[in-house]
Design a protein around this motif. Structure first.
Motif, mmCIF file in Angstrom:
data_model
loop_
_atom_site.group_PDB
_atom_site.id
_atom_site.type_symbol
_atom_site.label_atom_id
_atom_site.label_comp_id
_atom_site.label_asym_id
_atom_site.label_seq_id
_atom_site.Cartn_x
_atom_site.Cartn_y
_atom_site.Cartn_z
ATOM 1 N N ASP A 100 0.887 -0.884 0.043
ATOM 2 C CA ASP A 100 -0.021 0.130 -0.102
ATOM 3 C C ASP A 100 0.908 1.086 0.021
ATOM 4 O O ASP A 100 0.550 2.077 -0.682
ATOM 5 C CB ASP A 100 -1.064 -0.169 1.388
ATOM 6 N N PHE A 101 1.883 1.228 0.894
ATOM 7 C CA PHE A 101 2.908 2.354 1.092
ATOM 8 C C PHE A 101 3.519 2.622 -0.260
ATOM 9 O O PHE A 101 3.501 3.648 -1.024
ATOM 10 C CB PHE A 101 3.913 2.390 2.235
ATOM 11 N N ILE A 102 3.855 1.689 -0.939
ATOM 12 C CA ILE A 102 4.492 1.845 -2.415
ATOM 13 C C ILE A 102 3.700 2.306 -3.619
ATOM 14 O O ILE A 102 3.908 3.375 -4.159
ATOM 15 C CB ILE A 102 5.081 0.628 -2.931
ATOM 16 N N LEU A 103 2.406 1.805 -3.651
ATOM 17 C CA LEU A 103 1.415 2.238 -4.552
ATOM 18 C C LEU A 103 1.062 3.634 -4.040
ATOM 19 O O LEU A 103 0.890 4.346 -5.276
ATOM 20 C CB LEU A 103 0.356 1.186 -4.554
ATOM 21 N N ASP A 104 0.862 4.026 -3.181
ATOM 22 C CA ASP A 104 0.363 5.260 -2.646
ATOM 23 C C ASP A 104 1.786 6.481 -3.210
ATOM 24 O O ASP A 104 1.465 7.042 -3.478
ATOM 25 C CB ASP A 104 0.247 5.310 -1.153
ATOM 26 N N TYR A 105 2.735 5.894 -2.609
ATOM 27 C CA TYR A 105 3.858 6.797 -2.905
ATOM 28 C C TYR A 105 4.267 7.004 -4.618
ATOM 29 O O TYR A 105 4.315 8.048 -4.926
ATOM 30 C CB TYR A 105 5.116 6.084 -2.634
ATOM 31 N N VAL A 106 4.066 5.779 -5.370
ATOM 32 C CA VAL A 106 4.403 6.069 -6.702
ATOM 33 C C VAL A 106 3.198 6.692 -7.501
ATOM 34 O O VAL A 106 3.363 7.475 -8.528
ATOM 35 C CB VAL A 106 4.817 4.788 -7.541
ATOM 36 N N SER A 107 2.105 6.638 -6.970
ATOM 37 C CA SER A 107 0.985 7.400 -7.452
ATOM 38 C C SER A 107 0.966 8.895 -7.079
ATOM 39 O O SER A 107 0.627 9.598 -8.076
ATOM 40 C CB SER A 107 -0.413 6.843 -6.720
#
Length: 167
Positions: free
Chosen positions: A155-162
């Motif tokens: 979740d953190f990674i996807l939020d960050y790259v978004s």
């Protein structure tokens, strides 16, 4: 294509974490590719096989394929290692490229830090570390993610790259 990296000392669990994250991303419909940087030579071929013999004879590129997969082996033959940007261009079409290694590359990354490994954290000297995943509570000004909570890390990674642009 979004790019996100993982850094940490040998034995910290980078490969294991990435292995657990891939199904998290693919279940969400993402096409995931990996770049694994090795600091030493490696070979995926076997001595005596046709492809190995072709490389040994001097071929620069050997492409092997079957109805299940294909692989392109490229011998550098004294040429410089390709840049990360050149390697990323080879991985299209991917939605998310995960990079293991390349500690200094200007790519956002999570540091996998296990105090039991006995090495100093990388984040104080690496401006590209945007979070730390650890198996212990540590003092850190960056987001601290529980190493065994893979869904939260995904979740953190996807939020960050978004929210951020990556190379």
């Amino acid at each position: 294509m979004k790019v996100f990296g993982f850094a940490g000392w040998s034995g910290s669990g980078k490969t294991t974490l990435i292995e657990k994250l891939i199904p998290q991303f693919t279940r969400r419909g993402l096409r995931v590719s990996i770049i694994k940087h090795a600091h030493h030579g490696f070979d995926i071929d076997k001595p005596g096989k046709d492809s190995w013999r072709h490389r040994e004879a001097g071929a620069t590129r050997v492409l092997m394929l079957s109805d299940d997969r294909w692989v392109l082996m490229h011998e550098l033959r004294g040429q410089p290692e390709p840049t990360l940007e050149e390697q990323l261009a080879l991985l299209a079409p991917s939605d998310l490229v995960l990079i293991e290694g390349y500690k200094a590359a200007p790519v956002p990354k999570i540091e996998i830090h296990r105090p039991a490994v006995g090495k100093a954290p990388l984040w104080p000297d690496n401006p590209h570390v945007v979070a730390v995943a650890s198996d212990e509570a540590i003092a850190c000004p960056l987001p601290l993610l529980p190493l065994n909570h893979v869904e939260a890390i995904a979740d953190f990674i996807l939020d960050y790259v978004s929210a951020k642009e990556t190379p």
